[in-house]
Design an enzyme around this catalytic site. Sequence first.
Site, PDB file in Angstrom:
ATOM      1  N   ASP A 128       0.879  -1.166   0.000  1.00 51.76           N
ATOM      2  CA  ASP A 128       0.000   0.000   0.000  1.00 51.76           C
ATOM      3  C   ASP A 128       0.906   1.201   0.000  1.00 51.76           C
ATOM      4  O   ASP A 128       1.792   1.340   0.844  1.00 51.76           O
ATOM      5  CB  ASP A 128      -0.953   0.040   1.189  1.00 51.76           C
ATOM      6  CG  ASP A 128      -2.093   1.003   0.884  1.00 51.76           C
ATOM      7  OD1 ASP A 128      -2.935   0.665   0.023  1.00 51.76           O
ATOM      8  OD2 ASP A 128      -2.131   2.105   1.452  1.00 51.76           O
ATOM      9  N   GLY A 139       1.489   6.419 -12.206  1.00 50.09           N
ATOM     10  CA  GLY A 139       0.914   7.273 -11.162  1.00 50.09           C
ATOM     11  C   GLY A 139       1.517   8.675 -11.113  1.00 50.09           C
ATOM     12  O   GLY A 139       1.591   9.397 -12.117  1.00 50.09           O
ATOM     13  N   HIS A 171      10.832   4.221  -2.772  1.00 53.39           N
ATOM     14  CA  HIS A 171      10.161   3.708  -1.577  1.00 53.39           C
ATOM     15  C   HIS A 171       9.912   2.193  -1.712  1.00 53.39           C
ATOM     16  O   HIS A 171      10.175   1.426  -0.804  1.00 53.39           O
ATOM     17  CB  HIS A 171       8.850   4.479  -1.397  1.00 53.39           C
ATOM     18  CG  HIS A 171       7.998   4.566  -2.650  1.00 53.39           C
ATOM     19  ND1 HIS A 171       8.525   4.923  -3.881  1.00 53.39           N
ATOM     20  CD2 HIS A 171       6.689   4.274  -2.890  1.00 53.39           C
ATOM     21  CE1 HIS A 171       7.563   4.895  -4.791  1.00 53.39           C
ATOM     22  NE2 HIS A 171       6.452   4.491  -4.222  1.00 53.39           N
TER      23      HIS A 171
HETATM   24  P1  IMP Z   1      -2.841   1.726  -3.681  1.00 51.72           P
HETATM   25  O1  IMP Z   1      -3.060   0.737  -4.777  1.00 51.72           O
HETATM   26  O2  IMP Z   1      -4.055   2.018  -2.870  1.00 51.72           O
HETATM   27  O3  IMP Z   1      -1.630   1.396  -2.850  1.00 51.72           O
HETATM   28  O4  IMP Z   1      -2.563   3.090  -4.452  1.00 51.72           O
HETATM   29  C1  IMP Z   1      -1.321   3.626  -4.594  1.00 51.72           C
HETATM   30  C2  IMP Z   1      -1.391   4.845  -5.479  1.00 51.72           C
HETATM   31  O5  IMP Z   1      -0.313   5.690  -5.069  1.00 51.72           O
HETATM   32  C3  IMP Z   1      -1.148   4.501  -6.937  1.00 51.72           C
HETATM   33  O6  IMP Z   1      -2.318   4.341  -7.655  1.00 51.72           O
HETATM   34  C4  IMP Z   1      -0.363   5.719  -7.406  1.00 51.72           C
HETATM   35  O7  IMP Z   1      -1.267   6.737  -7.732  1.00 51.72           O
HETATM   36  C5  IMP Z   1       0.405   6.141  -6.166  1.00 51.72           C
HETATM   37  N1  IMP Z   1       1.755   5.519  -6.175  1.00 51.72           N
HETATM   38  C6  IMP Z   1       2.221   4.508  -5.379  1.00 51.72           C
HETATM   39  N2  IMP Z   1       3.487   4.195  -5.694  1.00 51.72           N
HETATM   40  C7  IMP Z   1       3.814   5.005  -6.711  1.00 51.72           C
HETATM   41  C8  IMP Z   1       5.014   5.126  -7.486  1.00 51.72           C
HETATM   42  O8  IMP Z   1       6.008   4.405  -7.336  1.00 51.72           O
HETATM   43  N3  IMP Z   1       4.966   6.073  -8.428  1.00 51.72           N
HETATM   44  C9  IMP Z   1       3.893   6.883  -8.649  1.00 51.72           C
HETATM   45  N4  IMP Z   1       2.752   6.784  -7.992  1.00 51.72           N
HETATM   46  C10 IMP Z   1       2.725   5.849  -7.011  1.00 51.72           C
END
Ligand code: IMP
Length: 196
Positions: free
Chosen positions: A69, A150, A177
């Site tokens: 996450d 993203g 990260h």
């Molecule tokens: P999750 O799927 O709820 O963890 O959403 C994470 C969101 O954070 C993704 O859809 C991206 O918008 C953003 N995100 C997480 N990691 C990255 C990265 O490495 N690069 C750019 N955006 C990221």
Amino acid sequence: MKLVIATGNKGKISEIRELLNDIPIDILSLTHFPGMPEIIEDGAIFLDNALIKARFTAKFTGHPSLADDSGLEVDALSGKPGVLSARYAPTTEERNYKLLKELESVPDHLRTARFVCALALARPDGFEWSTTGTCEGSITYSVSGDGGFGYDPVFYYQPLGKTFAELSREEKNSVSHRGKALRAFKKAVLAENLLK
Ligand code: IMP
């Protein structure tokens, strides 16, 4: 040994596959389990959501499951978009545009931000392991670069003088990260036999 990556996000899956490619495990993702119900991510922090996803996936699939996450914390927005990074606006382009618009009048020195990645492993026998990786940077004034996914085109990484979307995959993995969290996971897998 099988490991299910508890995400359908193609950008995350390929970065995780690449970082774990030298350990002898069979990596599956949620695309291999199309019947799995949607997981409600209602945790207050990244780690809560990673644990929710990993536990549910391990229970549903019967295999050790690794959930990521992650998201972006912008200091001038009191940490937003944070756990709502994926839902900040309907599309990636709109999310980046919204962020740039909100920071329109924010000067350079106040545009600091960080990517955060919480990784959680849950096994069907109830064992759990987790870690968090961060990467400090700042928000640009316009999008730049077409790599990554993203928020990468608006995240400037000062030590390499580029946005994350301008880095090669190897460069991003070496400082990101997710790269940091996955290297800690890999070390624990090898040292502590986490995937039994
Ligand atoms: P999750 O799927 O709820 O963890 O959403 C994470 C969101 O954070 C993704 O859809 C991206 O918008 C953003 N995100 C997480 N990691 C990255 C990265 O490495 N690069 C750019 N955006 C990221």
